[in-house]
Design an enzyme around this catalytic site. Structure first.
Site, PDB file in Angstrom:
ATOM      1  N   SER A 561       0.854  -1.180   0.000  1.00 62.87           N
ATOM      2  CA  SER A 561       0.000   0.000   0.000  1.00 62.87           C
ATOM      3  C   SER A 561       0.898   1.241   0.000  1.00 62.87           C
ATOM      4  O   SER A 561       1.688   1.408  -0.933  1.00 62.87           O
ATOM      5  CB  SER A 561      -0.945  -0.040   1.191  1.00 62.87           C
ATOM      6  N   ASP A 642      -8.192  -5.432  -6.169  1.00 61.49           N
ATOM      7  CA  ASP A 642      -7.788  -4.279  -5.375  1.00 61.49           C
ATOM      8  C   ASP A 642      -8.306  -3.034  -6.068  1.00 61.49           C
ATOM      9  O   ASP A 642      -7.718  -2.551  -7.035  1.00 61.49           O
ATOM     10  CB  ASP A 642      -6.270  -4.210  -5.240  1.00 61.49           C
ATOM     11  N   HIS A 674      -6.987  -5.752  -1.681  1.00 65.93           N
ATOM     12  CA  HIS A 674      -5.816  -5.008  -1.220  1.00 65.93           C
ATOM     13  C   HIS A 674      -4.959  -5.861  -0.294  1.00 65.93           C
ATOM     14  O   HIS A 674      -3.789  -5.567  -0.074  1.00 65.93           O
ATOM     15  CB  HIS A 674      -6.297  -3.746  -0.503  1.00 65.93           C
TER      16      HIS A 674
END
Length: 700
Positions: A561, A642, A674
């Protein structure tokens, strides 16, 4: 961005005990496990996971979920377990009623049994009730739609449940929704027409339904009541909300709930408001209309005279400080402990109604605090690790706690103990096999980072550590970016799996991290690539100077991320520091991220205005613009589902690497979001990552 992490930051006016879990302290763990084997990712995947702790009204029985991993079926299996707190030596018992799946257990107000959600009869999630010892269960609700969350009325006469319905339905919305879903299933066309954003969120495309609340009486003569008819919003919120998003007053006459009204601006809005509605139905009242930011976690006091809740102050900022608010019967709102510079996670009233117990991040640990309502005095009640769940009983606290070398475990505090985790009794034998595993000793350290401010981090020795040797290093970078890699457990980015594979680990809570005061958290917004990078560089230099077992010539940087963004940024701006890199679901093209992600409030806040107004601001820290300078081997990981950081971002990273002829691999998961959640996928993730590290810097 990374909703896995959320805590907060500047010194508190109340004392903050800085606990350094030192190498000397942790050496006792090594001595105890000297004959064991290093903890590995395969061990981690097979661990049972304790969660959803509930204690009955008498304080005698603890009920909790245990999620086991079924590798063959590639999923987790959740069952209910019970512990008799009056007999700590008696083993916990797996309850027969949990066979077939059980979750979200809640005790009835009179202790005559407990409720839970189950799909044991087909695919529909419904509420069931068991006797207090969990020997027999009966189905309570038989609704045509799934119950996704529920609460029990304090008078025991009914439930408040949440179900997904079409908000445009008038009259009987449940019947209307059932018919519309049947018509959609029969339609052979697959196209969907949208007229507003949030067409997809997290990992799911919008289907037009909203989570609405209903009162369901437990008597046959009662009438089900729609509490939020035609509401253009979700209670609980999607995708991660639960029963904490609504509450019932102690007199069972009022329901409080938090909701963000969607309209056309939902992807730009963090404005959740608290509403009250009679449990018998009627017009809702907005209790927080004057606050355009996030209001959440309604908590009525035991006497029903005060509503506590947590609230942010800045619209559009998802990582603002959560302040504590108290609303009395007249509607007057006051702040509790306004000078305490921490952001509240969970919150409960004390049984006597004189205090609030709250959890919050605090200098790399997740602590429990008591805050006196009359004075605002803040007292820390735990000293290390991460308090995951807690309950007050007549004999002290029962709680779940994790740390860097242990997943969440069930504990009971000593009566009248100043710190609930000091000398606490471990109540379960779940994951007893960990006693035979060797973990890496860990220590928190601090140094002067950006702006000459104090920054903290953790170092972890390899599990097979031998004095005098040097070890390759995994330099882990957390996501969020408003998050923290602290003294807690993770089943995805677990530093002990690296220690078990022969690597030392360094983790830095750079500016932007939570738990160090709100100004520290704020420092990263519109500064993704300079202030945190300076912290990482200075922290890495400090760690290399302080810990001689770190081999700076054999090191890898890894992150997901925001951490993946930073790895992509490091590739062009700090290329000489690491022998290889791992970028998981990271931002590559900041401009494309600004118009392809789903929660637009996030990119707008972190970059300034929206990408269409000033696109040049998105290029200030845009990794794509520095890909021409990349030289370091990189493993790229990305998932098709995602929608937070879309797949094209990871494909862009891999394309840049391949175009430049840089040693690289792409690991793609078509069925993950994600995060990587399926057990077999998690195993492949770890095998691929550790093979990459072993190849480039050598571990075992």
């Amino acid at each position: 961005m990374d909703t896995d992490l959320r805590i907060d930051p500047i010194p508190m006016k109340t004392p903050s005990l800085r606990i350094l879990t030192g190498l000397a302290l942790m050496s006792t763990v090594h001595a105890a496990h000297a004959q064991g084997t290093p903890f590995t990712y395969d061990d981690m995947l097979l661990l049972d996971r304790i969660g959803n702790l509930q204690v009955d009204p008498s304080g005698r029985y603890a009920l909790f979920n245990v999620r086991a991993t079924d590798m063959e079926k590639n999923k987790g299996v959740s069952t209910l377990w019970m512990k008799d707190l009056s007999s700590p030596a008696t083993p916990e018992v797996k309850l027969a009623v949990s066979e077939g799946g059980a979750s979200d257990a809640q005790w009835s107000p009179d202790g005559s049994g407990f409720y839970f959600l189950s799909t044991r009869k087909g695919e529909s999630s419904q509420v069931w009730k068991s006797d207090p010892l969990g020997t027999k269960a009966v189905q309570i609700t038989q609704l045509p739609l799934d119950v996704n969350a529920y609460r029990i009325a304090p008078d025991g006469k009914g439930l408040v449940v949440s179900m997904a319905v079409f908000p445009e339905c008038t009259g009987d919305a449940i019947d209307c929704t059932t018919k519309k879903l049947a018509e959609r299933a029969a339609d052979k066309s697959t196209g969907m027409v949208y007229d507003k954003l949030f067409v997809r969120h997290w990992d799911t495309w919008a289907d037009g339904t909203r989570n609405h609340l209903y009162y369901v009486p437990l008597s046959a003569s009662g009438r089900m009541v729609a509490l939020t008819p035609q509401l253009d919003g979700d209670v609980p919120s999607k995708p991660f909300g639960g029963s904490e998003d609504f509450a019932i007053a102690p007199d069972s006459r009022t329901v409080y709930y938090a909701v963000r009204i969607a309209g056309k601006r939902e992807p730009w809005s963090t404005n959740f408001d608290l509403y009250s509605v009679p449990i018998s139905g009627g017009a809702p009242t907005n209790l927080t209309a004057d606050n355009p930011a996030w209001d959440a976690l309604p908590c009525p006091s035991p006497d029903g005279k005060t509503l506590a809740y947590k609230a942010m102050k800045r619209p559009g900022f998802e990582a603002d400080r959560f302040w504590i608010k108290l609303r009395d019967a007249s509607g007057k709102v006051t702040e509790l402990a306004p000078d305490w510079d921490r952001s509240v996670d969970d919150m409960k009233w004390s049984k006597d109604g004189k205090s609030l117990y709250v959890t919050a991040g605090d200098v790399g640990i997740g602590r429990l605090f008591r805050i006196e309502v009359a004075t605002g005095k803040v007292t820390p009640l735990s000293k290390s690790g991460h308090i995951d769940v807690f309950h007050e009983t007549a004999n002290g606290f029962v709680f779940l706690k994790s740390n860097l070398n242990s997943p969440s475990q069930l504990f009971a505090s000593k009566p009248k103990s100043a710190m609930i985790d000091e000398g606490a009794t471990n109540l379960t034998a779940v994951n007893a096999s960990l006693k035979n595993k060797v973990f890496g000793a860990y220590e928190q350290f601090s140094f002067k980072g950006w702006n000459d401010e104090t920054v903290h981090g953790y170092v972890i020795k390899p599990a097979n550590y031998v004095e005098g040797r040097k070890y390759p290093v995994a330099f882990l970078i957390h996501g969020g970016p408003q998050g923290s890699f602290g003294d807690g457990w993770s089943f995805r980015w677990n530093p002990q799996t690296y220690a078990g594979a022969g690597y030392a680990v360094v983790m830095i809570d750079f500016h932007g991290s939570t738990g160090y005061g709100q100004a520290f958290t704020d420092a990263i917004s519109q500064h993704w690539g300079d202030r945190p990078l300076e912290d990482l560089q200075k922290g890495w230099a400090f760690a290399l100077g302080k810990y001689p077992f770190l081999d700076g010539d054999r090191a890898a940087a890894l992150g997901a991320s925001y951490g993946g963004f930073m790895v992509n940024w490091i590739a062009g701006k700090w290329p000489g520091a690491f022998k290889c890199l791992v970028s998981h679901n990271g931002v590559f093209d900041a401009r494309a991220m600004g118009y392809s992600t789903e929660e637009l409030w996030f990119t707008d806040w972190e970059n300034g205005p929206d990408v269409f107004t000033k696109p040049e601001l998105y290029d200030v820290f845009n990794p794509l613009l520095h890909a021409k300078d990349w030289t370091v081997p990189m493993l790229v990981i990305h998932s098709d589902k995602d929608y937070r950081i879309p797949l094209s971002q990871g494909l862009g990273v891999f394309t840049a690497l391949q175009t430049r002829g840089i040693d690289s691999q792409l690991l793609r998961f078509p069925d993950e979001n994600h995060w990587v959640l399926k057990p077999q996928n998690s195993r492949l993730w770890h095998r691929t990552v550790f093979n990459w590290l072993d190849t480039h810097i050598g571990g075992k």
